[in-house]
Design an enzyme around this catalytic site. Structure first.
Site, PDB file in Angstrom:
ATOM      1  N   ARG A 168       0.865  -1.164   0.000  1.00 38.67           N
ATOM      2  CA  ARG A 168       0.000   0.000   0.000  1.00 38.67           C
ATOM      3  C   ARG A 168       0.907   1.220   0.000  1.00 38.67           C
ATOM      4  NH1 ARG A 168      -3.300  -2.637  -1.612  1.00 38.67           N
ATOM      5  NH2 ARG A 168      -5.366  -3.208  -0.861  1.00 38.67           N
ATOM      6  N   GLU A 220      -3.590   7.777  -4.450  1.00 34.18           N
ATOM      7  CA  GLU A 220      -4.010   7.363  -5.788  1.00 34.18           C
ATOM      8  C   GLU A 220      -5.305   8.063  -6.207  1.00 34.18           C
ATOM      9  OE1 GLU A 220      -4.290   3.127  -5.372  1.00 34.18           O
ATOM     10  OE2 GLU A 220      -2.206   2.993  -4.720  1.00 34.18           O
ATOM     11  N   HIS A 249      -1.851   0.702  -9.776  1.00 34.20           N
ATOM     12  CA  HIS A 249      -2.486  -0.186  -8.795  1.00 34.20           C
ATOM     13  C   HIS A 249      -3.321  -1.263  -9.492  1.00 34.20           C
ATOM     14  CE1 HIS A 249      -4.216  -0.576  -4.451  1.00 34.20           C
ATOM     15  NE2 HIS A 249      -3.931  -1.735  -5.009  1.00 34.20           N
TER      16      HIS A 249
END
Lengths: 314, 326
Positions: free
Chosen positions: B243, B272, B290
């Protein structure tokens, strides 16, 4: 040994190799010479060694112009640019750089598989262009567990198999004759191998027999979901056939480190997102190029000191 | 049981999961339950939950829709949270524990794909695959000559931060490339022979590469900080498929720009889809949106697991992939 003339037929772009050769020999850089025929005529007595690479070696014409040539030491493992038959006939020794580059080339083959299937280069561009702000990148294809077909199970082929095995990829292969002590599944032809794998990798030497070993028939067998990886030599693949198959969607994707006419890459490939195009960097790491240079120099030294060659092929 | 006119129990969905967008909703449907879609209602969240969700027992969570204590307080009947994401950091786990709410995660469905992404990013950074693919496409190979030399992967020391399912898959793959594996985890794992380092700084000092494979928790927030990056050093490479907030992103960017760290492969970021612009001009960085789990295979597999978990719950059977913090 300073009076021994060594002719470097490849571009002198790697400083370490050039320096190490110049320390020990009189080095002539062939590419910089304007009138090559004149040069060879005036220097043929002095030249006792040639240093080449994957792109430039020693063909029959050159060998014929060098009556005192004793050894060709190639800065590569592939010797398709060296006329081996001519060398055998003239009793000229030939050395290459096996083993030291095996891992790097195999690493790159797997890197290309991952880059193509998972669209790593494309999605890096996607982020850099700001497109991620507008939405997720599309689905890609899982690599683990996909069947990998290897053409040629020598040092590099085996190293690729070992790495792919760690991703639970079943391994199939083609070689001229079946290997007895190998746990992978053998196919007696490249077409059958291509029909029975998801990812086909070229990992054999380039010879007259293996030129265009990946042709239209093989590409058709690999199919619209199949992926071709070439870390061998450009001429292993019928390049125009490959390009039209990719452009027309008859082949699923390709990861190419080598091309038929380097450094020229067919421009129709630039628009495709299912290909990864590399500038012949299979052995292109700081560590490996130094090890290769040490072998080239080591082989030449051994020869001129009448010691056993380190990595002779002829 | 919460029912609608069809008599099926309901599963609460706060937002459309990325998986629904990428493979469609159909693989996630079942004749044993139906979805109650908060995102299709014009009502504000609180009001929607108070009006329509008082008897809902199940939530399907995805990364972008946090399941907070405040939200759970508005849902007195919830007994299970099933997630489509590998991480659980968006779920208030202590609150679930307190309420007796079971959590079903994705098990090891995604582990291979995430490990593949980690290895792919690492090879790309070390061998400059994306950078040299760009070089060819910009026609620089024929005009400028050979691409500069890259870095060998074999023999490098790789430190895995977090040796769970994903960390183990990463280690197994990199061993085949001749990498030497060491790790840091909350506790040493008796079933592996890799050297264990009790803190990440020490791991970083003894590695050439750090691969972040751990969960995001209070303890791992900014785990990779200035000290760790300095210990990793100017020849070190960092790969993050965990993460974004596990790394102090500002500090990492500073190190990359100044050449205090040699490169990075990143699938996740602190904010993000915003990515620090300074990274765009670096060719020793590989950026990914991602998407480590976004393969057709993984999403179909996870849809089967999600449906399986929800069907099991509604038939009072044990969950297929119940999360238990050990």
């Amino acid at each position: 040994m300073e009076s021994i003339g060594v002719l470097m037929t490849c571009p002198p772009t790697y400083p370490y190799l050039v320096e190490e050769l110049e320390k020990r020999f009189t080095l002539y850089k062939f590419q910089a010479i304007q009138d090559k025929a004149h040069f060879l005529n005036t220097h043929k007595a002095a030249i006792r060694a040639v240093v080449g690479n994957s792109g430039f070696g020693a063909d029959a014409e050159l060998i014929n112009m060098l009556p005192n040539l004793e050894i060709v030491s190639s800065f590569s493992v592939g010797l398709d640019k060296v006329d081996l038959a001519k060398c055998k006939e003239r009793k000229i020794r030939v050395t290459n750089t096996p083993d030291v580059l095996t891992e790097d080339v195999a690493d790159l083959a797997i890197g290309l598989m991952l880059a193509v299937l998972r669209r790593l280069c494309e999605s890096d561009r996607y982020v850099r262009s700001g497109k991620w702000k507008r939405g997720d990148y599309k689905l890609t294809t899982k690599f683990s567990g996909k069947t990998v077909g290897i053409i040629g199970l020598g040092r590099i082929g085996m190293a690729i198999a070992k790495r792919a095995g760690a991703f639970s990829c079943p391994i199939n292969y083609y070689t001229r004759t079946k290997k007895p002590d190998v746990n992978y599944k053998y196919y007696p032809s490249v077409v059958e191998l291509a029909a029975n794998c998801h990812i086909l990798v070229v990992a054999c030497p380039l010879t007259e027999e293996t030129r265009h070993i990946v042709n239209r028939e093989v590409i058709d067998a690999l199919g619209p979901k199949g992926v071709l990886i070439n870390i061998g030599r450009g001429p292993h693949v019928d390049e125009p056939e490959l390009v039209s198959a990719l452009v027309e969607g008859r082949l699923g994707g390709a990861g190419l480190d080598v091309f038929e006419n380097e450094p020229h890459v067919p421009e129709q490939l630039f628009a495709l997102e299912n290909v990864v195009l590399l500038p012949h960097v299979g052995s292109g790491t700081v560590e490996t190029r130094q090890a290769m240079a040490d072998l080239v120099v080591g082989n030449l030294e051994a020869h001129f000191l009448n010691k056993p060659l380190l990595t002779p092929v002829v | 049981m919460a029912t609608d006119q069809e008599g099926l129990p309901e599963v609460l969905l706060f937002m459309k999961p990325p998986a629904f967008v990428l493979v469609g909703e159909q693989p996630f449907t079942s004749d044993k339950f139906r979805y109650l879609k908060v995102y299709e209602s014009p009502l504000p969240l609180d009001q929607f939950l108070l009006t329509h969700a008082q008897s809902v027992q199940a939530i399907l969570s995805s990364g972008g829709a946090p399941v907070t204590a405040d939200i759970l307080r508005l849902l007195p009947a919830v007994r299970v949270v099933v997630t489509t994401s590998a991480g659980l950091n968006q779920i208030d786990l202590p609150e679930c524990r307190r309420r007796g709410i079971k959590v079903a995660n994705t098990g090891d469905t995604y582990s291979a794909d995430v490990a593949d992404m980690a290895v792919g990013l690492l090879i790309d950074v070390m061998r400059k695959i994306s950078a040299s693919d760009g070089y060819v496409r910009q026609r620089r190979w024929s005009t400028e000559g050979d691409f500069p030399l890259a870095s060998k992967l074999g023999g490098k020391r790789v430190g895995v931060v977090g040796l769970g399912n994903i960390g183990c898959e990463v280690a197994k793959r990199l061993e085949a490339f001749g990498c030497r594996i060491a790790y840091n985890s909350r506790k040493p794992k008796s079933y592996v022979s890799y050297p264990f380092y009790p803190n990440v700084c020490e791991l970083a000092s003894n590695c050439d590469v750090l691969v972040i494979c751990c969960a995001l928790t209070e303890q791992t927030h900014h785990l990779i900080n200035k000290k760790v990056l300095s210990a990793l050093g100017k020849d070190g490479i960092i790969v993050n498929i965990g993460r974004g907030p596990i790394i102090d992103e500002k500090e990492m960017v500073r190190c990359l720009v100044r050449g205090e760290v040699a490169g990075a492969g990143l699938d996740v970021f602190e904010n993000e889809p915003d990515v620090p612009k300074e990274l765009f001009s670096l060719d020793n960085v590989v950026l990914s949106p991602h998407c480590a789990v976004f393969t057709r295979e993984s999403l179909i597999n996870v849809s089967e697991l999600v449906v399986g978990n929800l069907e099991a719950f509604f038939s009072n059977k044990p969950l297929l992939s119940e999360y238990a913090d050990d």
